[in-house]
Scaffold this active site. Structure first.
Site, mmCIF file in Angstrom:
data_model
loop_
_atom_site.group_PDB
_atom_site.id
_atom_site.type_symbol
_atom_site.label_atom_id
_atom_site.label_comp_id
_atom_site.label_asym_id
_atom_site.label_seq_id
_atom_site.Cartn_x
_atom_site.Cartn_y
_atom_site.Cartn_z
ATOM 1 N N SER A 1 0.830 -1.206 0.000
ATOM 2 C CA SER A 1 0.000 0.000 0.000
ATOM 3 C C SER A 1 0.865 1.257 0.000
ATOM 4 O O SER A 1 1.664 1.465 -0.903
ATOM 5 C CB SER A 1 -0.961 -0.034 1.189
ATOM 6 O OG SER A 1 -1.936 0.992 1.104
ATOM 7 N N ASP B 1 -10.496 -4.400 -5.013
ATOM 8 C CA ASP B 1 -9.848 -3.651 -3.934
ATOM 9 C C ASP B 1 -10.630 -2.364 -3.684
ATOM 10 O O ASP B 1 -10.755 -1.525 -4.576
ATOM 11 C CB ASP B 1 -8.397 -3.339 -4.334
ATOM 12 C CG ASP B 1 -7.585 -2.690 -3.226
ATOM 13 O OD1 ASP B 1 -8.174 -2.175 -2.250
ATOM 14 O OD2 ASP B 1 -6.341 -2.677 -3.342
ATOM 15 N N HIS C 1 -7.293 -5.401 0.013
ATOM 16 C CA HIS C 1 -6.135 -4.528 -0.160
ATOM 17 C C HIS C 1 -4.872 -5.123 0.469
ATOM 18 O O HIS C 1 -3.851 -4.462 0.522
ATOM 19 C CB HIS C 1 -6.471 -3.178 0.488
ATOM 20 C CG HIS C 1 -5.518 -2.073 0.185
ATOM 21 N ND1 HIS C 1 -5.327 -1.566 -1.085
ATOM 22 C CD2 HIS C 1 -4.702 -1.346 0.995
ATOM 23 C CE1 HIS C 1 -4.435 -0.582 -1.042
ATOM 24 N NE2 HIS C 1 -4.041 -0.431 0.205
#
Length: 268
Positions: free
Chosen positions: A98, A221, A249
């Protein structure tokens, strides 16, 4: 320059395996290095794997927290560079989850000689929508409300965000683990990291990244739509995009076998 041992303690650095190829795993917002335990068993028998916590996260040294430094992603990138310098690392294969994907870009552009390749798990250079050119997934007011919820009801914020991040079809235990991780992070440190994460716009950096880059995208996602992965793949000069048919995610937690096989082929 900080003494090497102080950096190792500050960032709770752990080293696993002894392979000649070095992999550094960098956790995402609201998490710490324990989130990599699902992926680690697939890697530590072949590679030297570096785990760490950003200052303000996990078992890092909270006394080292500087609110100015950690108000932007460049401060977290400096943590990465400090660790590489302390351990005298070169040819590092950096794998970021991320926001750490963007942190890795900041670090790689600043010190390209330290890194060999960059892998991104569910990355996003900007979570905001800028129609019609860019679909980041969120309106600015929605993100402001999410940040404000941290002040009003921190546990409620964690209860809301964890299932959103982990995805609809994910294991309940994994969702609970993420929620617990969110709740265990002091809002004093979590809120600045959240603001630095969700309001960053690092799209201008993408064309400057020259390293071989792997973009690992989740097909479903809630935080980073596939349009983001396609956008990054088009702009990063030396990129390849792999879309995994999965929800959520956190592919390194929900689909560690798939992630490990793609990553190992990439770094080999």
């Amino acid at each position: 320059m900080q003494p090497a041992q102080s950096v190792v303690v500050r960032n709770n650095v752990k080293i696993y395996g002894s392979g000649s190829t070095v992999i550094m795993l960098a956790h995402g917002f609201g998490c710490d290095q324990t989130m990599w335990r699902h992926l680690l068993p697939y890697l530590d028998d072949k590679y030297t794997v570096i785990l760490f916590d950003y200052v303000g996260c996990g078992a890092s040294d909270y006394a080292a927290y500087d609110k100015v430094r950690y108000s932007s992603l460049t401060g977290y990138a400096q943590d990465v560079l400090d660790i590489c310098e302390a351990l005298k690392l070169t040819k590092v294969n950096f794998i970021g989850h991320s926001v750490s994907s963007m942190i890795g870009i900041h670090a790689a552009i600043q010190s390209p000689d330290i890194f060999s390749k960059l892998a991104m798990i569910c990355p996003s250079p900007c979570f905001l929508n800028f129609p019609p050119d860019y679909e980041g997934g969120f309106e600015k007011e929605d993100l402001k409300e999410l940040i404000n919820l941290m002040d009003k009801n921190y546990v409620g914020w964690a209860n809301y965000l964890a299932p959103l991040v982990m995805g609809q079809d994910s294991n309940a235990d994994l969702t609970q683990e993420l929620e617990t991780s969110f709740c265990s992070t002091d809002p004093k440190y979590a809120k600045p990291f959240a603001k630095a994460t969700f309001f960053a716009d690092d799209r201008a950096l993408l064309s400057k990244l020259t390293l071989p880059t792997l973009i690992l995208q989740s097909k479903h996602d809630n935080l980073a739509p596939t349009a983001v992965g396609n956008y990054m793949n088009e702009i990063i000069p030396n990129a390849q995009l792999e879309i995994v048919d999965a929800h959520g995610h956190c592919l390194h937690m929900t689909n560690p076998l798939t992630v490990s096989s793609i990553v190992q082929e990439f770094v080999s």
